[in-house]
Write an enzyme that holds these catalytic residues in place. Structure first.
Site, PDB file in Angstrom:
ATOM      1  CD  GLU A  95       3.426  84.281 -40.052  1.00 22.94           C
ATOM      2  OE1 GLU A  95       4.273  83.222 -38.973  1.00 22.94           O
ATOM      3  OE2 GLU A  95       2.820  85.196 -39.015  1.00 22.94           O
ATOM      4  CG  HIS A 128       4.443  85.694 -32.921  1.00 24.22           C
ATOM      5  ND1 HIS A 128       3.367  86.211 -32.229  1.00 24.22           N
ATOM      6  CD2 HIS A 128       4.599  85.538 -33.549  1.00 24.22           C
ATOM      7  CE1 HIS A 128       2.225  85.343 -32.631  1.00 24.22           C
ATOM      8  NE2 HIS A 128       2.725  85.225 -33.815  1.00 24.22           N
ATOM      9  CG  HIS A 177       1.109  89.618 -35.629  1.00 26.76           C
ATOM     10  ND1 HIS A 177       2.093  88.489 -35.944  1.00 26.76           N
ATOM     11  CD2 HIS A 177       0.917  89.854 -34.517  1.00 26.76           C
ATOM     12  CE1 HIS A 177       2.222  88.496 -34.644  1.00 26.76           C
ATOM     13  NE2 HIS A 177       2.154  88.705 -34.016  1.00 26.76           N
ATOM     14  CG  ASP A 235       5.631  86.193 -36.748  1.00 28.05           C
ATOM     15  OD1 ASP A 235       4.890  86.866 -36.434  1.00 28.05           O
ATOM     16  OD2 ASP A 235       5.445  84.600 -36.590  1.00 28.05           O
ATOM     17  CG  HIS A 245       2.863  90.222 -39.530  1.00 29.33           C
ATOM     18  ND1 HIS A 245       1.615  89.966 -40.337  1.00 29.33           N
ATOM     19  CD2 HIS A 245       3.347  88.997 -38.410  1.00 29.33           C
ATOM     20  CE1 HIS A 245       1.697  88.233 -40.192  1.00 29.33           C
ATOM     21  NE2 HIS A 245       2.249  88.056 -38.870  1.00 29.33           N
ATOM     22  CG  HIS A 251       5.326  80.153 -35.662  1.00 24.37           C
ATOM     23  ND1 HIS A 251       4.779  79.761 -35.966  1.00 24.37           N
ATOM     24  CD2 HIS A 251       5.165  81.834 -36.149  1.00 24.37           C
ATOM     25  CE1 HIS A 251       4.094  80.665 -36.928  1.00 24.37           C
ATOM     26  NE2 HIS A 251       4.735  81.953 -36.360  1.00 24.37           N
TER      27      HIS A 251
END
Length: 215
Positions: A178, A64, A54, A60, A58, A166
Site C-alpha cells: 500500500e 494486521h 503503515h 501488510d 509498506h 483484507h
C-alpha cells in the site's frame, strides 16, 4: 515518483518518509530525534526514529487483519520480488472493480499494482482513497495473483469497518503493498522489488518499492 535519471529502466515507486508523512488517524506519526551528533562528544551522527509501520510504502502482514496471523518478519520474500503488471484505474470511486481493470488483466502475472489516482496523495491523509472490490481480489486470486499493490493507503475504503478486501486477502493467502506512487509509471509489465524488513513481531513493514523495466 519519476523514472530515475541516472539508472535507465528503474522506477522508484515509494513516497518520501518524513515528519509530514500522513498516517491513518490515530496511528503513530513519523518522529525522529538525534541521540548523538558529530562534535565534541561524538564522532558520528546517530538518530532514533519511531513510526507506524503503515506510513509510506509498506507491506501488510496477516497479523494486521488476523489476530492469529503471521508477523511480517515470518513471511516468505518470494511474493515481493518478481514479474508484475501496473494497471491504471483512475478515479473509479471507493472500490476498483473488475470492469475497471479487465482491459489489462486477461492473463495477469503473479503481482498486480493498481494506480487509482492521477497523482498519489502523499502530503495528507486521504479520506476519499480508493480500495479494491472484494470480488476483484477474489478473481485475481483465482487467476494466480500472489500480491496486490495500490497507490492508496488501503485496499479497503478509509471508512470500512469490515475490511472485506483484507479478509479476502487473508482467506486466499495474498500479500499486500500500500501507499505506492505510480504517477509516472505507464501501464505494462515490470519487475517488482519491494522487500519488507525482518520485523519478527510487526503487523507491517516499510518497503523501498522499485520497478525495473523487463529486458
Amino acid at each position: 515518483m519519476t523514472r530515475s535519471d541516472d539508472t535507465p529502466g528503474l522506477w522508484d515507486i515509494s513516497p518520501p518518509v518524513h515528519a509530514a508523512s500522513p498516517s491513518y488517524p490515530g496511528d503513530a506519526p513519523y518522529r525522529q530525534r538525534w541521540t548523538a551528533r558529530i562534535g565534541a562528544g561524538s564522532v558520528v551522527n546517530v538518530s532514533e526514529i519511531s513510526l507506524s509501520p503503515h506510513i509510506g510504502a509498506h507491506a501488510d502482514a496477516p497479523l494486521h487483519y488476523d489476530p492469529h496471523g503471521a508477523a511480517i518478519g515470518a513471511l516468505a520474500l518470494a511474493p515481493f520480488i518478481g514479474p508484475c503488471r501496473v494497471v491504471h484505474a483512475i478515479d473509479c470511486g471507493p472500490r476498483v472493480q473488475w470492469r475497471h481493470v479487465a482491459h489489462a488483466l486477461a492473463a495477469p502475472p503473479p503481482r498486480v499494482l493498481v494506480r487509482t489516482r492521477v497523482q498519489a496523495v502523499v502530503e495528507r491523509w486521504d479520506e476519499a482513497l480508493s480500495g479494491l472490490e472484494p470480488a476483484l481480489v477474489q478473481r485475481l486470486a483465482d487467476a494466480g495473483v500472489q500480491l496486490l499493490g495500490i497507490d492508496s493507503a488501503s485496499i479497503d475504503p478509509a471508512d470500512s469497518l469490515e475490511l472485506s478486501s483484507h479478509q479476502v486477502v487473508r482467506q486466499r493467502g495474498l500479500r499486500v503493498l500500500e501507499n505506492l506512487v505510480l504517477d509516472a509509471v505507464p501501464e505494462g509489465d515490470y519487475e517488482l522489488i519491494a522487500l519488507p524488513l525482518k520485523l519478527m513481531g510487526a503487523d507491517a513493514s516499510p518497503v523501498r518499492a522499485i520497478l525495473r523495466t523487463l529486458r
